[in-house]
Scaffold this motif. Structure first.
Motif, PDB file in Angstrom:
ATOM      1  N   GLU A   1       0.834  -1.211   0.000  1.00  0.00           N
ATOM      2  CA  GLU A   1       0.000   0.000   0.000  1.00  0.00           C
ATOM      3  C   GLU A   1       0.860   1.249   0.000  1.00  0.00           C
ATOM      4  O   GLU A   1       1.734   1.434   0.850  1.00  0.00           O
ATOM      5  CB  GLU A   1      -0.933  -0.030   1.212  1.00  0.00           C
ATOM      6  CG  GLU A   1      -1.938  -1.169   1.073  1.00  0.00           C
ATOM      7  CD  GLU A   1      -2.959  -1.194   2.182  1.00  0.00           C
ATOM      8  OE1 GLU A   1      -2.711  -0.553   3.226  1.00  0.00           O
ATOM      9  OE2 GLU A   1      -4.000  -1.854   1.983  1.00  0.00           O
TER      10      GLU A   1
ATOM     11  N   HIS B   1      -9.352  13.667  -9.167  1.00  0.00           N
ATOM     12  CA  HIS B   1      -8.188  12.874  -8.778  1.00  0.00           C
ATOM     13  C   HIS B   1      -6.902  13.593  -9.140  1.00  0.00           C
ATOM     14  O   HIS B   1      -6.898  14.435 -10.042  1.00  0.00           O
ATOM     15  CB  HIS B   1      -8.189  11.516  -9.489  1.00  0.00           C
ATOM     16  CG  HIS B   1      -9.292  10.608  -9.072  1.00  0.00           C
ATOM     17  ND1 HIS B   1     -10.585  10.792  -9.480  1.00  0.00           N
ATOM     18  CD2 HIS B   1      -9.296   9.504  -8.279  1.00  0.00           C
ATOM     19  CE1 HIS B   1     -11.357   9.849  -8.963  1.00  0.00           C
ATOM     20  NE2 HIS B   1     -10.592   9.050  -8.221  1.00  0.00           N
TER      21      HIS B   1
ATOM     22  N   VAL C   1       0.768   7.287  -8.646  1.00  0.00           N
ATOM     23  CA  VAL C   1      -0.456   6.853  -7.966  1.00  0.00           C
ATOM     24  C   VAL C   1      -1.589   7.820  -8.299  1.00  0.00           C
ATOM     25  O   VAL C   1      -1.361   8.996  -8.578  1.00  0.00           O
ATOM     26  CB  VAL C   1      -0.271   6.808  -6.430  1.00  0.00           C
ATOM     27  CG1 VAL C   1       0.612   5.628  -6.038  1.00  0.00           C
ATOM     28  CG2 VAL C   1       0.290   8.117  -5.902  1.00  0.00           C
TER      29      VAL C   1
ATOM     30  N   VAL D   1      -4.712   9.632  -6.817  1.00  0.00           N
ATOM     31  CA  VAL D   1      -5.161  10.014  -5.477  1.00  0.00           C
ATOM     32  C   VAL D   1      -6.469  10.797  -5.567  1.00  0.00           C
ATOM     33  O   VAL D   1      -6.486  11.897  -6.152  1.00  0.00           O
ATOM     34  CB  VAL D   1      -4.100  10.904  -4.791  1.00  0.00           C
ATOM     35  CG1 VAL D   1      -4.514  11.250  -3.370  1.00  0.00           C
ATOM     36  CG2 VAL D   1      -2.731  10.233  -4.815  1.00  0.00           C
TER      37      VAL D   1
ATOM     38  N   THR E   1      -8.804  12.566  -0.213  1.00  0.00           N
ATOM     39  CA  THR E   1      -8.070  11.639   0.650  1.00  0.00           C
ATOM     40  C   THR E   1      -7.444  12.403   1.814  1.00  0.00           C
ATOM     41  O   THR E   1      -6.859  13.473   1.593  1.00  0.00           O
ATOM     42  CB  THR E   1      -6.956  10.938  -0.148  1.00  0.00           C
ATOM     43  OG1 THR E   1      -7.524  10.399  -1.330  1.00  0.00           O
ATOM     44  CG2 THR E   1      -6.290   9.829   0.666  1.00  0.00           C
TER      45      THR E   1
ATOM     46  N   VAL F   1      -0.146  10.510   3.099  1.00  0.00           N
ATOM     47  CA  VAL F   1      -1.368  10.140   2.379  1.00  0.00           C
ATOM     48  C   VAL F   1      -1.335   8.636   2.105  1.00  0.00           C
ATOM     49  O   VAL F   1      -0.470   8.150   1.376  1.00  0.00           O
ATOM     50  CB  VAL F   1      -1.487  10.935   1.066  1.00  0.00           C
ATOM     51  CG1 VAL F   1      -2.675  10.449   0.253  1.00  0.00           C
ATOM     52  CG2 VAL F   1      -1.619  12.431   1.385  1.00  0.00           C
ATOM     53  N   ARG F   2      -2.260   7.921   2.783  1.00  0.00           N
ATOM     54  CA  ARG F   2      -2.265   6.448   2.675  1.00  0.00           C
ATOM     55  C   ARG F   2      -3.292   6.009   1.657  1.00  0.00           C
ATOM     56  O   ARG F   2      -4.432   6.447   1.680  1.00  0.00           O
ATOM     57  CB  ARG F   2      -2.575   5.834   4.040  1.00  0.00           C
ATOM     58  CG  ARG F   2      -1.419   6.011   4.963  1.00  0.00           C
ATOM     59  CD  ARG F   2      -1.680   5.721   6.409  1.00  0.00           C
ATOM     60  NE  ARG F   2      -0.459   6.069   7.127  1.00  0.00           N
ATOM     61  CZ  ARG F   2       0.614   5.272   7.189  1.00  0.00           C
ATOM     62  NH1 ARG F   2       0.580   4.076   6.661  1.00  0.00           N
ATOM     63  NH2 ARG F   2       1.700   5.690   7.819  1.00  0.00           N
ATOM     64  N   LEU F   3      -2.871   5.142   0.769  1.00  0.00           N
ATOM     65  CA  LEU F   3      -3.731   4.749  -0.345  1.00  0.00           C
ATOM     66  C   LEU F   3      -3.849   3.234  -0.425  1.00  0.00           C
ATOM     67  O   LEU F   3      -2.946   2.517   0.005  1.00  0.00           O
ATOM     68  CB  LEU F   3      -3.126   5.267  -1.663  1.00  0.00           C
ATOM     69  CG  LEU F   3      -2.968   6.789  -1.743  1.00  0.00           C
ATOM     70  CD1 LEU F   3      -1.986   7.160  -2.843  1.00  0.00           C
ATOM     71  CD2 LEU F   3      -4.316   7.464  -1.970  1.00  0.00           C
TER      72      LEU F   3
ATOM     73  N   ALA G   1      -4.447   2.014  -6.031  1.00  0.00           N
ATOM     74  CA  ALA G   1      -4.186   3.403  -6.432  1.00  0.00           C
ATOM     75  C   ALA G   1      -2.958   3.505  -7.341  1.00  0.00           C
ATOM     76  O   ALA G   1      -2.766   4.501  -8.039  1.00  0.00           O
ATOM     77  CB  ALA G   1      -3.979   4.278  -5.188  1.00  0.00           C
TER      78      ALA G   1
END
Lengths: 424, 379
Positions: free
Chosen positions: B149, B167, B181, B183, B187, B212-214, B218
């Motif tokens: 992740e 996005h 990625v 995003v 987020t 920023v965790r995706l 992503a």
């Protein structure tokens, strides 16, 4: 391919590549640069010219000379796309570099466009075989860019003409064979209406050729003195007093140079040699890691490549009739300005060594002398000022410059200061 | 612009020209000055029906070029955007669409679909503060992976149309290479601040990513293996900017030629003064050279030709430098009126000024050209 059909470009290109690879030698970059340097002795230079004549003959025998010249005159009758493909295929190989201009453009172009059937049969095959190298007797000592103001005079004498006068800025006239010559045949009409074009052999008693020493030591340019040179009327090109019609096209073909479908050259000569040499200059000067030197190298390379792409674009646009011929002046102007800048950059990269160098200074040698000659590219073949006039007036349609010689007999045109014309 | 267009290319171009002339005439551009986005959503949506975001996307993903040479086709539109100083996130949306369309494994069908239909905008977050931040190797933003992740940390600027985007396509550094990625703007950890911009209708933001965790999906393309794709986006972007600038140069030049014929001073038109005629000749030369090098670069990108990277930087360096010089000289020849807001000239001056700097200045590209030459010689 069936009989009578034109060989398609791809197949022609494959054939050309195969032939080039097995018959021509790889171009020695140093030798190529040397061809345009100034330190050759007379014997060395004549040897170079002979070698190029032989090379031209080799091309001819293999069927790769006069690719766009009609077959009736010894050419191949193909298209400009075939010539471009051949030039591409030549990349990295030797070719007769110094005899392309002015023999093939503009001289051959003019003979093909305006010459009689006899002229074409007599001269075109000889040119393609490397037997006749041509010169253009166009500029005059008193004229500069005002080519139509020619003073060299041709007087009719029965079925022949007698020429007297002087021409200048001919490259390599001392080793050339034939010439196109623009001469005045009528002094009682305005200047553009009293000119006629002739062809004549350069090696004859009435023509004295002087080599001019340029400030860098080059003796490539010549001046010719014509004294009672007799030319048969059959060696007239175009109509009497209508030489300007020929002259306009003549100068167009001159501007086309490497875009001319009659000129053979290795497409990426400048890419493979001139540009990497900026890097070697920076290295030799110990400035490869200097950001200001890197910017200069990048700028010089940029100008070289843009110049190449611009010439390709304009060459194609003019050749296919998408734009009028005069647009060729755009390429001429860019080249002149860019060459001045790249020489300045080379000089700048060389640092102090640009001004004073030793024998072991490698690529830095002579950069100062090149800088002294910097404006060459902006003067030769019509000055950049003339190109700017052509672009603004003939391409953009802006009003013509006022001229004091337009509608009066040429003999009444002022040719120097006189008391009552001077102010102050 | 290309010397010869196919019938399809011609129609691609003329539909956009007609649309831009009617949708965003200069009066409308002036109104958009105060608009927070700089463009109306409906304007953009209708534009995408003309192919504005689909050319760089492969057919199997819902896009398609008209001539088989995708970037060449896109430069035709960019040229018209330049000629009209047109609004809209043309660059970002096309490059994001190209990235999503090229991604292997394919994914994000919904986002790509929205980009193609113009119902949403995706902003490409590439450049960063400082002189190194316009080349991939100079990027500092981190895309780290916890398990598989991604976690994003860093700052991007200038980011086009960030506040209009659904996005963000973020390019950054990962262990062993580059990653990209996608995003969603909402987020947690994504924040943005508007910037000022020289252009009248193009808007830019500074976007920060703090932890920023995706989710795994992503990732666009290969985690840590997107360096080549990133280079491809950058090349396409530089060529589109050059093409747009050449369009703006052309328009400014045409306006100034017309002015030179109409404006009389000391009883004669400006066009009759040799000093000015010669400057017009120089400008015409720069303009034609700009066309030539931009077209050459676009063709080289489409053909993936040898030397393409250098050619792209040469186009950027040349058009960047001479584009701005040309339009500034147009201002000079107009005189005082050329410096007013009322006159249209600044619309095109703004556009070439923006494009000159957006993906690296001419100086940066000149040095890049030198670096490539040195590499080439060392080989």
């Amino acid at each position: 391919m069936t009989d009578g059909a034109v060989e398609d470009v791809a197949s022609f290109s494959r054939r050309a590549r195969a032939w080039i690879e097995s018959n021509l030698e790889l171009l020695d970059p140093a030798a190529y640069e040397r061809a345009f340097r100034t330190d050759l002795s007379e014997e060395e230079e004549l040897a170079e010219v002979s070698r190029e004549r032989r090379l031209q003959r080799v091309l001819y025998d293999a069927g790769f000379a006069g690719i766009c010249v009609p077959t009736a005159y010894g050419g191949r009758g193909l298209t400009p796309a075939h010539q471009r493909a051949f030039n591409e295929a030549l990349t990295g190989y030797e070719f007769p570099a110094r005899i392309q201009s002015p023999t093939f453009a503009p001289c051959l172009s003019v003979v093909l466009e305006f010459g009689t059937e006899e002229h074409k049969r007599a001269h075109v095959p000889a040119i393609l075989r490397g037997e006749e190298l041509w010169m253009q007797l166009l500029s005059e000592p008193g004229g500069g860019s005002d080519v139509a103001g020619a003073l060299t005079t041709a007087v009719r004498d029965g079925d022949q003409w007698v020429l007297n006068g002087s021409k200048i800025w001919t490259t390599g006239a001392w080793w050339s064979d034939w010439a196109l010559c623009l001469a005045r045949t009528n002094w009682d009409v305005p200047k553009h209406r009293g000119l006629t074009v002739f062809i004549l052999p350069l090696r004859q008693p009435g023509i004295e050729i002087h080599r001019i020493e340029m400030l860098n030591g080059s003796k490539e340019f010549c001046q010719e003195f014509l004294t009672d040179v007799v030319v048969p009327d059959s060696d007239r090109i175009g109509e009497v007093d209508d030489g300007w019609t020929v002259g306009v096209r003549w100068m167009f073909h001159e501007r086309m140079l490497y875009e001319s479908p009659l000129v053979t050259f290795s497409t990426s000569v400048s890419r493979s040699f001139a540009s990497t040499s900026y890097t070697s200059l920076a290295r030799a000067a110990g400035r490869l890691d200097d950001p200001s030197a890197q910017e200069l190298v990048g700028e010089a390379r940029m100008l070289d490549v843009v110049n190449e792409r611009l010439h390709e674009r304009i060459g194609q646009a003019v050749a296919s009739g998408l734009v009028n011929d005069q647009v060729a002046a755009v390429a001429r102007l860019f080249k002149g300005v860019a060459s001045a800048r790249t020489r300045t950059i080379a000089f700048e990269l060389a640092g102090t060594t640009g001004a004073a160098w030793g024998p072991d200074d490698g690529p830095l040698v002579d950069r100062g002398a090149d800088f002294l000659m910097r404006q060459t590219g902006s003067i030769g073949g019509g000055t950049t000022e003339m190109a700017r006039n052509v672009i603004s007036e003939r391409v953009l349609g802006m009003p013509r410059e006022r001229s004091a010689d337009r509608d009066i007999p040429f003999r009444d045109v002022p040719r120097g200061p006189s008391g009552d014309r001077r102010h102050g | 612009m290309q010397l010869r267009l196919t019938e399809d290319q011609q129609s691609l171009r003329t539909t956009t020209t007609k649309y831009l002339s009617s949708a965003v005439p200069v009066g409308q551009l002036r109104k958009l000055r105060e608009h927070p986005a700089g463009f109306e959503e409906e304007y953009w949506r209708q534009g995408t029906e003309l192919g504005w975001t689909s050319l760089l996307v492969p057919e199997r993903r819902g896009g398609g070029s008209v001539s088989g040479r995708a970037l060449v086709d896109a430069t035709l539109l960019a040229h018209e955007f330049g000629r009209h100083a047109a609004p809209g996130p043309f660059l970002s949306c096309n490059l994001a669409a190209a990235a999503l369309g090229a991604a292997d494994p394919a994914g994000h069908d919904d986002v790509l679909g929205d980009l193609l239909s113009g119902s949403s905008v995706v902003s490409w977050c590439f450049a960063e503060r400082g002189p190194a931040g316009h080349r991939p190797e100079g990027l500092a933003l981190q895309i780290a992976f916890e398990g598989d992740e991604p976690v994003v940390n860093g700052e991007k600027r200038p980011v086009e149309a960030a506040a209009q985007a659904s996005h963000l396509l973020v390019s950054g550094r990962s262990a062993g290479g580059f990653s990209q990625v996608l995003v969603p703007v909402d987020t947690p950890g994504v924040s943005m601040e508007p910037m000022h911009c020289v252009d009248l209708t193009r808007r830019f933001w500074t976007v920060r990513f703090d932890d920023v965790r995706l989710p795994r999906h992503a990732v666009v393309g290969e985690a840590g293996g997107s360096g080549r794709q990133l280079e491809a986006q950058l090349r396409a972007g530089l060529v589109l900017l050059a093409a747009e600038s050449v369009g703006a140069m052309e328009r400014a030049f045409d306006m100034t030629v017309e002015w030179a014929f109409d404006r009389y001073t000391f009883g004669r038109p400006l066009a009759s003064y040799q000093e000015l005629k010669h400057r017009f000749a120089d400008m015409k030369t720069w303009l034609e050279a700009g066309h030539a090098i931009t077209d050459a670069a676009a063709e080289a990108v489409d053909g993936n030709d040898e030397g393409v990277e250098e050619l792209v930087s040469i186009a950027a360096a040349f058009v960047g430098q001479y584009g701005a010089e040309l339009v500034q000289d147009c201002v000079q020849i107009h005189g005082g009126i050329g410096l007013t807001y009322e006159h249209d000239l600044h619309l095109f001056l703004r556009r070439v000024t923006l494009n000159r700097a957006l993906l690296g200045t001419p100086a940066l590209h000149r040095r890049h050209i030198a670096a490539l030459l040195a590499e080439d010689e060392a080989r």
